[in-house]
Design an enzyme around this catalytic site. Structure first.
Site, PDB file in Angstrom:
ATOM      1  N   ALA A 111      -7.654 -28.764  18.771  1.00 47.95           N
ATOM      2  CA  ALA A 111      -6.727 -28.278  19.806  1.00 47.95           C
ATOM      3  C   ALA A 111      -5.881 -27.120  19.271  1.00 47.95           C
ATOM      4  O   ALA A 111      -5.673 -26.115  19.963  1.00 47.95           O
ATOM      5  CB  ALA A 111      -5.833 -29.421  20.279  1.00 47.95           C
ATOM      6  N   LYS A 112      -5.395 -27.247  18.028  1.00 52.50           N
ATOM      7  CA  LYS A 112      -4.511 -26.215  17.488  1.00 52.50           C
ATOM      8  C   LYS A 112      -5.275 -24.931  17.127  1.00 52.50           C
ATOM      9  O   LYS A 112      -4.703 -23.831  17.187  1.00 52.50           O
ATOM     10  CB  LYS A 112      -3.737 -26.757  16.286  1.00 52.50           C
ATOM     11  N   TYR A 143      -6.664 -32.995  16.893  1.00 52.56           N
ATOM     12  CA  TYR A 143      -5.484 -32.111  16.809  1.00 52.56           C
ATOM     13  C   TYR A 143      -5.859 -30.751  16.194  1.00 52.56           C
ATOM     14  O   TYR A 143      -5.423 -29.692  16.675  1.00 52.56           O
ATOM     15  CB  TYR A 143      -4.438 -32.830  15.960  1.00 52.56           C
ATOM     16  N   ALA A 144      -6.684 -30.778  15.136  1.00 53.31           N
ATOM     17  CA  ALA A 144      -7.101 -29.522  14.496  1.00 53.31           C
ATOM     18  C   ALA A 144      -7.883 -28.658  15.477  1.00 53.31           C
ATOM     19  O   ALA A 144      -7.683 -27.431  15.546  1.00 53.31           O
ATOM     20  CB  ALA A 144      -7.946 -29.816  13.260  1.00 53.31           C
ATOM     21  N   GLY A 177       8.259 -29.666  25.991  1.00 54.31           N
ATOM     22  CA  GLY A 177       8.483 -30.616  24.893  1.00 54.31           C
ATOM     23  C   GLY A 177       9.830 -30.387  24.241  1.00 54.31           C
ATOM     24  O   GLY A 177       9.974 -30.510  23.023  1.00 54.31           O
ATOM     25  N   ARG A 182      13.318 -32.928  22.169  1.00 53.75           N
ATOM     26  CA  ARG A 182      13.645 -33.209  20.753  1.00 53.75           C
ATOM     27  C   ARG A 182      12.855 -32.254  19.854  1.00 53.75           C
ATOM     28  O   ARG A 182      12.040 -31.453  20.332  1.00 53.75           O
ATOM     29  CB  ARG A 182      13.310 -34.662  20.423  1.00 53.75           C
ATOM     30  N   ASP A 186       4.905 -33.711  33.186  1.00 53.47           N
ATOM     31  CA  ASP A 186       3.788 -33.891  32.255  1.00 53.47           C
ATOM     32  C   ASP A 186       2.970 -32.603  32.314  1.00 53.47           C
ATOM     33  O   ASP A 186       2.367 -32.291  33.345  1.00 53.47           O
ATOM     34  CB  ASP A 186       2.952 -35.098  32.702  1.00 53.47           C
ATOM     35  N   VAL A 187       2.943 -31.864  31.213  1.00 55.15           N
ATOM     36  CA  VAL A 187       2.299 -30.539  31.240  1.00 55.15           C
ATOM     37  C   VAL A 187       0.786 -30.612  31.476  1.00 55.15           C
ATOM     38  O   VAL A 187       0.166 -29.604  31.819  1.00 55.15           O
ATOM     39  CB  VAL A 187       2.567 -29.715  29.944  1.00 55.15           C
ATOM     40  N   SER A 217      -0.729 -24.798  14.582  1.00 55.34           N
ATOM     41  CA  SER A 217      -0.366 -25.640  13.432  1.00 55.34           C
ATOM     42  C   SER A 217      -1.203 -25.233  12.239  1.00 55.34           C
ATOM     43  O   SER A 217      -2.328 -24.732  12.393  1.00 55.34           O
ATOM     44  CB  SER A 217      -0.657 -27.111  13.764  1.00 55.34           C
TER      45      SER A 217
HETATM   46  N1  LIG Z   1       6.358 -31.290  13.120  1.00 51.81           N
HETATM   47  C1  LIG Z   1       5.418 -30.604  12.512  1.00 51.81           C
HETATM   48  O1  LIG Z   1       5.270 -30.679  11.274  1.00 51.81           O
HETATM   49  C2  LIG Z   1       4.501 -29.699  13.290  1.00 51.81           C
HETATM   50  C3  LIG Z   1       3.597 -28.927  12.557  1.00 51.81           C
HETATM   51  C4  LIG Z   1       2.740 -28.073  13.254  1.00 51.81           C
HETATM   52  C5  LIG Z   1       2.787 -28.005  14.629  1.00 51.81           C
HETATM   53  N2  LIG Z   1       3.668 -28.780  15.318  1.00 51.81           N
HETATM   54  C6  LIG Z   1       3.650 -28.648  16.778  1.00 51.81           C
HETATM   55  O2  LIG Z   1       4.943 -28.309  17.239  1.00 51.81           O
HETATM   56  C7  LIG Z   1       5.143 -28.863  18.531  1.00 51.81           C
HETATM   57  C8  LIG Z   1       6.416 -29.691  18.532  1.00 51.81           C
HETATM   58  O3  LIG Z   1       6.283 -30.726  17.569  1.00 51.81           O
HETATM   59  P1  LIG Z   1       7.463 -31.697  17.111  1.00 51.81           P
HETATM   60  O4  LIG Z   1       7.240 -31.983  15.690  1.00 51.81           O
HETATM   61  O5  LIG Z   1       8.762 -31.181  17.591  1.00 51.81           O
HETATM   62  O6  LIG Z   1       7.037 -33.025  17.923  1.00 51.81           O
HETATM   63  P2  LIG Z   1       7.882 -34.182  18.603  1.00 51.81           P
HETATM   64  O7  LIG Z   1       6.931 -35.320  18.739  1.00 51.81           O
HETATM   65  O8  LIG Z   1       9.174 -34.414  17.904  1.00 51.81           O
HETATM   66  O9  LIG Z   1       8.215 -33.570  20.044  1.00 51.81           O
HETATM   67  C9  LIG Z   1       7.199 -33.302  20.975  1.00 51.81           C
HETATM   68  C10 LIG Z   1       7.799 -33.331  22.363  1.00 51.81           C
HETATM   69  O10 LIG Z   1       6.727 -33.063  23.306  1.00 51.81           O
HETATM   70  C11 LIG Z   1       6.893 -33.939  24.402  1.00 51.81           C
HETATM   71  N3  LIG Z   1       5.626 -34.134  25.107  1.00 51.81           N
HETATM   72  C12 LIG Z   1       4.539 -34.821  24.686  1.00 51.81           C
HETATM   73  N4  LIG Z   1       3.595 -34.850  25.634  1.00 51.81           N
HETATM   74  C13 LIG Z   1       4.081 -34.148  26.684  1.00 51.81           C
HETATM   75  C14 LIG Z   1       3.570 -33.828  27.965  1.00 51.81           C
HETATM   76  N5  LIG Z   1       2.343 -34.243  28.361  1.00 51.81           N
HETATM   77  N6  LIG Z   1       4.342 -33.100  28.814  1.00 51.81           N
HETATM   78  C15 LIG Z   1       5.585 -32.686  28.429  1.00 51.81           C
HETATM   79  N7  LIG Z   1       6.123 -32.965  27.224  1.00 51.81           N
HETATM   80  C16 LIG Z   1       5.383 -33.702  26.364  1.00 51.81           C
HETATM   81  C17 LIG Z   1       7.411 -35.231  23.779  1.00 51.81           C
HETATM   82  O11 LIG Z   1       8.003 -36.088  24.759  1.00 51.81           O
HETATM   83  C18 LIG Z   1       8.380 -34.703  22.732  1.00 51.81           C
HETATM   84  O12 LIG Z   1       9.694 -34.571  23.237  1.00 51.81           O
HETATM   85  C19 LIG Z   1       3.888 -29.644  18.869  1.00 51.81           C
HETATM   86  O13 LIG Z   1       3.008 -28.847  19.622  1.00 51.81           O
HETATM   87  C20 LIG Z   1       3.319 -29.929  17.508  1.00 51.81           C
HETATM   88  O14 LIG Z   1       1.929 -30.170  17.581  1.00 51.81           O
HETATM   89  C21 LIG Z   1       4.522 -29.622  14.672  1.00 51.81           C
END
Ligand SMILES: NC(=O)c1ccc[n+]([C@@H]2O[C@H](COP(=O)([O-])OP(=O)(O)OC[C@H]3O[C@@H](n4cnc5c(N)ncnc54)[C@H](O)[C@@H]3O)[C@@H](O)[C@H]2O)c1
Length: 253
Positions: free
Chosen positions: A157-158, A154-155, A13, A16, A63-64, A142
């Site tokens: 999964a996390k 999501y909760a 991921g 971005r 795709d993971v 998370s």
């Molecule tokens: N942003 C927050 O506040 C926050 C808080 C807690 C946890 N997280 C966790 O941190 C991680 C990153 O979040 P983020 O905010 O940068 O999200 P984001 O949506 O900006 O980026 C997520 C990235 O994962 C990629 N992705 C999605 N499905 C995929 C798949 N099947 N295979 C490969 N890549 C895939 C997307 O294309 C994207 O580039 C996630 O696991 C998210 O749950 C984020």
């Protein structure tokens, strides 16, 4: 592996958000980084940032949640970058809804990307870590793991990522491999931007409202999480394993 050899890291991921910041940070630590995301072309920006700073990086489309794609991606990384000994399971998606409105497919999508994805990636990468006698796995959990309205999928999964992490730590410790979880609070990324839009709020208003609830009075930036991941993946963190670090600008109840 000699410690002078460059370690290879995979960040999922990483096109971005938190993943991109983490890939850039690990490259700055001297790692060669596989920048993995759904769309290889979307990884270009992160890769260019790393190479422009003199680092080594490879864009990998995968795709993971797809077993064959994960096996092929890891094989390609071994060929083109080297055997991975650092893995950051960061790829994630949201499919928020209240329980009574949530579709089974939205439940499955979230489970598949976070849990199945982390499982498939860790299984594929661990053999290279075992061979090296060294490994670092960091899983993104998370603050939602503690429960969050509208995020039953999501909760779950996390929270699952935390049990997964502790089990990896117990199974793999004897091979020099640590596993830890970073659990972010509110981080300003596309993911939280979309959540704000769903709630009918502009991103700036959404962030400002969130900041009032956070002890340090600001929302997190992707680099805040990248810094925590960098600690766990470092050579010096070898005695820290099976831990969950909340990075949320304050304690969580
Ligand atoms: N942003 C927050 O506040 C926050 C808080 C807690 C946890 N997280 C966790 O941190 C991680 C990153 O979040 P983020 O905010 O940068 O999200 P984001 O949506 O900006 O980026 C997520 C990235 O994962 C990629 N992705 C999605 N499905 C995929 C798949 N099947 N295979 C490969 N890549 C895939 C997307 O294309 C994207 O580039 C996630 O696991 C998210 O749950 C984020």
């Amino acid at each position: 592996m000699s410690t002078t050899e460059q370690r290879v890291a995979i960040v999922t991921g990483a096109a971005r958000g938190i993943g991109a910041a983490t890939a850039v940070r690990l490259a700055a630590e001297g790692r060669a980084v596989a920048v993995l995301d759904l769309d290889e072309a979307a990884c270009k920006e992160t890769v260019e940032k790393i190479t422009a700073a003199g680092g080594r990086a490879l864009a990998v489309g995968c795709d993971v949640s797809d077993e064959a794609q994960v096996e092929a991606a890891v094989a390609r990384i071994v060929d083109e970058l080297g055997a991975p000994t650092i893995l950051v399971n960061n790829a994630g998606v949201l499919r928020d809804n209240l329980l009574f409105k949530m579709s089974a497919s939205d439940w499955d999508t979230v489970m598949n990307v976070h849990l199945r994805g982390a499982f498939l990636m860790s299984r594929a990468a661990q053999k290279h870590m075992v061979d090296a006698g060294f490994g670092r796995i960091v899983n993104l959990s998370s603050s939602s793991a503690l429960g969050n309205r509208g995020q039953v999928n999501y909760a779950a999964a996390k929270a699952g990522m935390q049990g997964f992490t502790k089990t990896l730590a117990k199974e793999l410790g004897k091979f020099g491999i640590t596993a830890n979880a970073v659990a972010p609070g509110f981080i300003a990324t596309e993911m939280t931007k979309v959540t704000g839009e769903r709630l009918g709020m502009g991103f700036e208003d959404f962030k400002a409202a969130a900041a009032t609830q956070i002890p340090v009075q600001r929302v997190g930036e992707p680099e805040d999480i990248a810094n925590a991941v960098a600690f766990f993946t470092g050579d010096a963190a070898g005695f820290v394993s099976g831990q969950v670090l909340y990075v949320a600008g304050g304690p969580l109840n």
